[in-house]
Design a protein around this motif. Structure first.
Motif, PDB file in Angstrom:
ATOM      1  N   ALA B   8       0.850  -1.195   0.000  1.00 30.14           N
ATOM      2  CA  ALA B   8       0.000   0.000   0.000  1.00 30.14           C
ATOM      3  C   ALA B   8       0.880   1.236   0.000  1.00 30.14           C
ATOM      4  CB  ALA B   8      -0.893  -0.005   1.235  1.00 30.14           C
ATOM      5  N   ILE B   9       0.471   2.219  -0.792  1.00 33.51           N
ATOM      6  CA  ILE B   9       1.236   3.465  -0.907  1.00 33.51           C
ATOM      7  C   ILE B   9       0.300   4.639  -0.683  1.00 33.51           C
ATOM      8  CG2 ILE B   9       2.485   4.938  -2.542  1.00 33.51           C
ATOM      9  CD1 ILE B   9       3.593   2.311  -3.771  1.00 33.51           C
ATOM     10  N   ASP B  10       0.767   5.593   0.104  1.00 33.07           N
ATOM     11  CA  ASP B  10      -0.023   6.802   0.346  1.00 33.07           C
ATOM     12  C   ASP B  10       0.856   7.995  -0.020  1.00 33.07           C
ATOM     13  OD1 ASP B  10      -1.618   8.820   1.248  1.00 33.07           O
ATOM     14  OD2 ASP B  10      -1.740   8.139   3.331  1.00 33.07           O
ATOM     15  N   GLY B  24      -4.981  -9.804   5.757  1.00 33.11           N
ATOM     16  CA  GLY B  24      -5.905  -9.415   6.837  1.00 33.11           C
ATOM     17  C   GLY B  24      -5.664  -7.995   7.303  1.00 33.11           C
ATOM     18  N   TYR B  25      -4.925  -7.204   6.509  1.00 30.80           N
ATOM     19  CA  TYR B  25      -4.667  -5.781   6.750  1.00 30.80           C
ATOM     20  C   TYR B  25      -3.810  -5.515   7.988  1.00 30.80           C
ATOM     21  CZ  TYR B  25      -8.548  -5.825   3.456  1.00 30.80           C
ATOM     22  OH  TYR B  25      -9.370  -6.100   2.397  1.00 30.80           O
ATOM     23  N   LEU B 118      -9.961   6.448  -0.283  1.00 30.12           N
ATOM     24  CA  LEU B 118      -9.371   5.291   0.392  1.00 30.12           C
ATOM     25  C   LEU B 118      -9.532   5.383   1.902  1.00 30.12           C
ATOM     26  CD1 LEU B 118      -6.263   4.516  -1.798  1.00 30.12           C
ATOM     27  CD2 LEU B 118      -8.573   3.557  -1.877  1.00 30.12           C
ATOM     28  N   MET B 119      -9.426   6.604   2.441  1.00 30.28           N
ATOM     29  CA  MET B 119      -9.698   6.794   3.872  1.00 30.28           C
ATOM     30  C   MET B 119     -11.151   6.380   4.159  1.00 30.28           C
ATOM     31  SD  MET B 119     -11.589   9.314   5.713  1.00 30.28           S
ATOM     32  CE  MET B 119     -11.602  10.085   7.326  1.00 30.28           C
ATOM     33  N   LEU B 295      -3.410   4.080   3.866  1.00 30.93           N
ATOM     34  CA  LEU B 295      -2.702   2.826   3.539  1.00 30.93           C
ATOM     35  C   LEU B 295      -3.637   1.626   3.642  1.00 30.93           C
ATOM     36  CD1 LEU B 295       0.669   3.529   5.429  1.00 30.93           C
ATOM     37  CD2 LEU B 295       0.390   3.314   2.941  1.00 30.93           C
ATOM     38  N   ILE B 296      -4.431   1.603   4.692  1.00 30.74           N
ATOM     39  CA  ILE B 296      -5.378   0.484   4.862  1.00 30.74           C
ATOM     40  C   ILE B 296      -6.390   0.474   3.711  1.00 30.74           C
ATOM     41  CG2 ILE B 296      -7.178  -0.482   6.359  1.00 30.74           C
ATOM     42  CD1 ILE B 296      -5.604   0.732   8.759  1.00 30.74           C
TER      43      ILE B 296
END
Lengths: 306, 306
Positions: B8-10, B24-25, B118-119, B295-296
């Motif tokens: 994941a990229i932010d 599972g994050y 995404l948030m 990211l999540i």
């Protein structure tokens, strides 16, 4: 196509319209009553029941020929439960389970929704929003109503109360609104506000129809007034466009009759103030189905069950 | 649960965050780079590619162990095509098909969306909006971003540009906004506007963090300033509540750290101005996932493919 018929009802503050439609949404019969003849809640419900029975009989049908009754109502509805929360312009209705009452008295399925949602449903399936996945429809009348189409279906929100475009504030402070809020769009451009502004401007009573005709005849003051209405509507819709990014905005209702004076200003405001990505493909168009949209939407509600 | 990992990229105006998560994050590894080190578009893309390869290697994984790369980006994205329209705060990006570039250079699936979406996705699946069908999430930062959850899924709108709460006008006329419009919410309560107002009030440079601490220490002027921010946010959200009728509003981002001074005023404004049916069950809550939400959300995007 179903060989069954549908009964559609559009209850407004002025008229109670009832129609018999085919499963393909063709009108077979229709009748209009005056809403104000039925001051009490119970007499209005009885009038609806009588009118339904009458239109079935008159057309030599039986209840088995009717798929159901769809009702468009002038106020917020709990669609799942079939409960009328209240009507802003008809007294005596509060938390009435009209769906249950009608189903038990008529012996056929009944479906309820508010008029702006049904107008949106009709414009989405058969009118100006046909073919668009995401649409916002509004109807300019006594109030400023609206409906939201998402992924081709009506989006009703958490309490079946979504779509209240008329109650988007367009200023931090401003006039009180019937809804209890203030500076709402409707507090500036509801029919009565326009008529009041016209009375002040022309120093006589003037109807919306006359005001629309004057604008078509290029009367400067009338044009100015409609342009002001269009600009304010455009401000609220700028927020709607930036926030919801619909493919089309459909504008209907009596005030939409003002024509270009109104529409040009609505578009000018949206396309100059809203974000470029959101306006890139956006269409802003007039409603197609006119005053029958509510009845057609009520029939669609019965046919599709949603 | 998948045994594969997700990257994941932010990407923000300040930081480029990269993380390795399980299916599972759960976070297995993470790194933060300074965005400004990469002034050119190509060097920023190369930095992303290098960081992805590095985090895979460092964790003794191969590309076959990675389900895909999800990216949260600070600007409007054509999600279907994977194209960055532009970034308001990073130069040199215009109509860049970042999805295609990354997929070809990394040899794994890439998914893009804007950071506020995404948030919202993360808060909806794992955070403060969990269990709500319809939600509106906003993130108060340099800009005022937002995302819309409908029927449990992200609603992106016609051009994947929905959710721009920061660009709902809160007045007919008002200050120019970066977006080209005027009187937008963001033109009043974007971080820089708050800092500017604070500088005027206290006659010195003051950070948002300090301003938040002052409010918590009950400094009257700081409380007043945050209350003003909350009131304006509440006006925009009154429109959102009346129009979209969500079940919950989730507020996150740096400015949300101001705490009660801000929240109380947001709630007071919404619950006094919005319609009673819409506010009957409405919750207004703080975001739960903090600065990891982006990211999540990027990981959820990869996992669910939407």
């Amino acid at each position: 196509m179903s060989r069954k018929f549908i009964i559609a009802i559009d209850l407004g503050g002025t008229n109670l319209k009832i129609a018999l439609l085919t499963g393909g949404y063709e009108f077979k019969d229709r009748q209009t009553l005056r809403t104000r003849r039925f001051a009490q809640k119970d007499s209005l419900i009885q009038a609806i029941i009588d009118a339904v029975n009458k239109i079935i009989e008159k057309n030599c049908l039986g209840k088995a020929d009717i798929l159901g009754v769809g009702l468009g109502l002038p106020g917020p509805i709990d669609v799942k439960q079939g409960v009328v929360y209240f009507f802003p312009n008809i007294r005596g209705w509060k938390q009435v389970n009209l769906k249950k009452i009608l189903q038990s008295k008529l012996g056929m399925p009944a479906f309820l929704d508010n008029d702006a949602n049904l107008m949106s449903l009709a414009e989405s399936k058969l009118g100006a929003a046909r073919g668009y996945k995401n649409a916002v429809c509004l109807t300019l009348g006594t109030g400023v109503g609206g409906g939201i189409i998402i992924d081709g279906g009506l989006y009703r929100g958490t309490n079946s109360a979504a779509g209240e475009i008329g109650h988007i504030p367009i200023n931090e402070e401003g006039p009180s609104c019937n809804c209890g809020g203030r500076a709402c769009l409707e507090a500036y451009i509801g029919n009565d506000k326009i008529i009041k502004a016209a009375r002040k401007l022309f120093r006589r009573n003037i109807s919306l129809e006359e005001l629309s005709l004057m604008a078509r005849a290029r009367n400067k003051q009338a044009l100015q007034l409609w342009s002001e209405v269009g600009r304010r509507l455009g401000v609220a819709l700028t927020g709607v466009v930036n926030f919801l990014n619909p493919g089309v905005i459909v504008i209907g209702g009596g005030v939409a009759g003002a024509g270009r004076a109104l529409f040009d200003q609505v578009k000018k405001t949206i396309f100059s103030r809203a974000m470029k990505v959101q306006t890139g493909q956006l269409k802003v168009v007039k409603a197609k189905l006119g005053s029958d949209a509510g009845l057609i939407g009520a029939a669609i509600l019965v046919k599709t069950g949603s």
